[in-house]
Design an enzyme around this catalytic site. Structure first.
Site, PDB file in Angstrom:
ATOM      1  N   GLY A   1       0.747  -1.682  -0.028  1.00  0.00           N
ATOM      2  CA  GLY A   1       0.208   0.147  -0.028  1.00  0.00           C
ATOM      3  C   GLY A   1       0.878   1.324  -0.458  1.00  0.00           C
ATOM      4  O   GLY A   1       0.635   2.233   0.399  1.00  0.00           O
ATOM      5  N   VAL A   2       2.105   0.943  -0.103  1.00  0.00           N
ATOM      6  CA  VAL A   2       3.005   2.720  -0.181  1.00  0.00           C
ATOM      7  C   VAL A   2       2.681   3.028  -1.367  1.00  0.00           C
ATOM      8  O   VAL A   2       3.297   4.144  -2.023  1.00  0.00           O
ATOM      9  CB  VAL A   2       4.669   1.773  -0.035  1.00  0.00           C
ATOM     10  CG1 VAL A   2       4.219   1.719   1.617  1.00  0.00           C
ATOM     11  CG2 VAL A   2       5.167   1.124  -1.380  1.00  0.00           C
ATOM     12  N   GLY A   3       1.327   2.296  -2.820  1.00  0.00           N
ATOM     13  CA  GLY A   3       2.034   3.100  -4.258  1.00  0.00           C
ATOM     14  C   GLY A   3       3.207   2.659  -5.066  1.00  0.00           C
ATOM     15  O   GLY A   3       3.795   3.549  -6.081  1.00  0.00           O
TER      16      GLY A   3
ATOM     17  N   THR B   1       2.634   0.541  -7.465  1.00  0.00           N
ATOM     18  CA  THR B   1       1.614   0.826  -8.969  1.00  0.00           C
ATOM     19  C   THR B   1       2.075   1.422  -9.802  1.00  0.00           C
ATOM     20  O   THR B   1       1.699   1.789 -10.474  1.00  0.00           O
ATOM     21  CB  THR B   1       0.605  -0.170  -8.737  1.00  0.00           C
ATOM     22  OG1 THR B   1      -0.156  -1.494  -8.417  1.00  0.00           O
ATOM     23  CG2 THR B   1      -0.767  -0.307 -10.060  1.00  0.00           C
ATOM     24  N   ILE B   2       1.317   3.387  -8.310  1.00  0.00           N
ATOM     25  CA  ILE B   2       1.662   3.977  -9.228  1.00  0.00           C
ATOM     26  C   ILE B   2       2.800   4.690  -9.461  1.00  0.00           C
ATOM     27  O   ILE B   2       2.973   5.289 -10.832  1.00  0.00           O
ATOM     28  CB  ILE B   2       0.762   4.727  -8.249  1.00  0.00           C
ATOM     29  CG1 ILE B   2      -0.753   4.888  -7.832  1.00  0.00           C
ATOM     30  CG2 ILE B   2       1.154   6.390  -8.734  1.00  0.00           C
ATOM     31  CD1 ILE B   2      -1.534   5.284  -9.015  1.00  0.00           C
TER      32      ILE B   2
ATOM     33  N   LYS C   1       3.238  -8.205 -13.565  1.00  0.00           N
ATOM     34  CA  LYS C   1       3.234  -8.392 -12.237  1.00  0.00           C
ATOM     35  C   LYS C   1       3.471 -10.173 -12.274  1.00  0.00           C
ATOM     36  O   LYS C   1       2.105 -11.186 -12.868  1.00  0.00           O
ATOM     37  CB  LYS C   1       1.888  -8.087 -12.342  1.00  0.00           C
ATOM     38  CG  LYS C   1       1.025  -8.054 -10.906  1.00  0.00           C
ATOM     39  CD  LYS C   1       1.812  -7.082 -10.042  1.00  0.00           C
ATOM     40  CE  LYS C   1       0.897  -7.175  -8.809  1.00  0.00           C
ATOM     41  NZ  LYS C   1       1.770  -5.884  -7.582  1.00  0.00           N
TER      42      LYS C   1
ATOM     43  N   ASP D   1      -3.277  -3.870 -10.769  1.00  0.00           N
ATOM     44  CA  ASP D   1      -2.673  -3.920 -10.886  1.00  0.00           C
ATOM     45  C   ASP D   1      -2.146  -3.275 -12.173  1.00  0.00           C
ATOM     46  O   ASP D   1      -1.977  -1.849 -12.282  1.00  0.00           O
ATOM     47  CB  ASP D   1      -1.579  -4.207  -9.917  1.00  0.00           C
ATOM     48  CG  ASP D   1      -1.775  -4.148  -8.100  1.00  0.00           C
ATOM     49  OD1 ASP D   1      -2.287  -3.504  -7.893  1.00  0.00           O
ATOM     50  OD2 ASP D   1      -0.746  -4.553  -8.092  1.00  0.00           O
TER      51      ASP D   1
ATOM     52  N   GLU E   1       3.529   8.790  -2.114  1.00  0.00           N
ATOM     53  CA  GLU E   1       2.391   9.272  -1.667  1.00  0.00           C
ATOM     54  C   GLU E   1       2.657  10.836  -1.161  1.00  0.00           C
ATOM     55  O   GLU E   1       2.469  10.259  -0.090  1.00  0.00           O
ATOM     56  CB  GLU E   1       0.678   8.911  -1.611  1.00  0.00           C
ATOM     57  CG  GLU E   1       0.371   7.653  -2.547  1.00  0.00           C
ATOM     58  CD  GLU E   1      -0.877   6.727  -2.309  1.00  0.00           C
ATOM     59  OE1 GLU E   1      -2.119   7.208  -2.106  1.00  0.00           O
ATOM     60  OE2 GLU E   1      -0.416   6.264  -0.297  1.00  0.00           O
TER      61      GLU E   1
END
Length: 243
Positions: free
Chosen positions: A12-14, A16-17, A37, A50, A171
């Site tokens: 959940g740290v980013g 994929t972004i 992936k 993702d 983020e």
């Protein structure tokens, strides 16, 4: 062969972004780029994963997923729970190498953090990067606790002889708190280099055109962007002039 592995200090740290941003910048330069992936968890057949996010944000279709499990667990645990064979990272290595023969860049996004297990023998993203001889982009949180997580991740990489491509904040909020502002300098100290980028919070909600502009602004020149770590540090970090 040019392969970059993207991992995080935890889930959940980013990742994929950041992966999408790297892909968008490469594609905008005309670089043939594929995104891999190895294992998607937390999504069943037909559900978005993702790579769907990467496809939408980076406006590319050259994406490859080699395993999928419905429960939001580590790949090894999700495979056990589903009663399915685990992902074979050695086979993923072979497939990534094959992709790299016709692409100038292959991005590989891991699941969770560097040492999350993909099978019951303990294969991890660290092993994947080592087998590929690939440098690793480490995506981190900006806030309290990130210094320990980042230091542990980078120490584990150094112990395994894995090259660091850069540390990117996944983020960054519009109004960072005291810990976040303080962490900028300490993250650079831990990494022994300037930050390689900071993606703004909410970047995943943009359309592809806006996302490309944001990616260019938020990632370092080494990745095709215009992010300047010194300017970012001066704008947000804690200094005597900017208490």
């Amino acid at each position: 062969m040019s392969v970059l592995v993207v991992t995080g200090t935890c889930t959940g740290v980013g990742k994929t972004i950041v992966t999408a941003a790297l892909a968008a910048l490469a594609a905008a330069r005309g670089t043939p780029v594929a995104v891999v992936k190895p294992g998607q968890t937390g999504a069943g057949p037909g559900e978005p994963g993702d790579l769907d996010e990467v496809r939408r944000l980076a406006a590319i279709d050259d994406v490859h997923e080699f395993g999928r499990f419905p429960d939001p667990l580590s790949p090894a645990a999700a495979a056990r729970r589903a009663g399915m064979p685990p992902i074979s990272l050695p086979e993923v290595v072979d497939q990534v190498r094959e992709l790299s023969e016709s692409r100038r860049l292959v991005l590989v996004e891991g699941a969770g953090g560097l040492l999350v297990r993909y099978d019951d023998e303990g294969a991890t993203v660290a092993d994947l990067a080592r087998w590929l001889g690939a440098a690793v982009v480490v995506v981190v949180r900006p806030g309290l606790g990130t210094l320990n997580h980042t230091a542990l991740t980078l120490e584990a990489m150094a112990h395994r002889g894995i090259q660091l491509a850069g540390v990117v904040i996944g983020e960054w909020p519009d109004e960072p708190d005291l810990a976040m502002r303080s962490n900028i300098q300490d993250l650079e100290t831990i990494a022994a280099r300037p930050l390689a980028g900071a993606m703004p919070e909410g970047a995943g909600d943009l359309d592809a055109a806006e996302f490309l502009i944001t990616a260019h602004r938020s990632l370092a020149p080494a990745f095709g962007g215009a992010f300047d770590a010194a300017t970012f540090r001066d704008s947000y970090g804690l200094t005597k002039e900017n208490p």
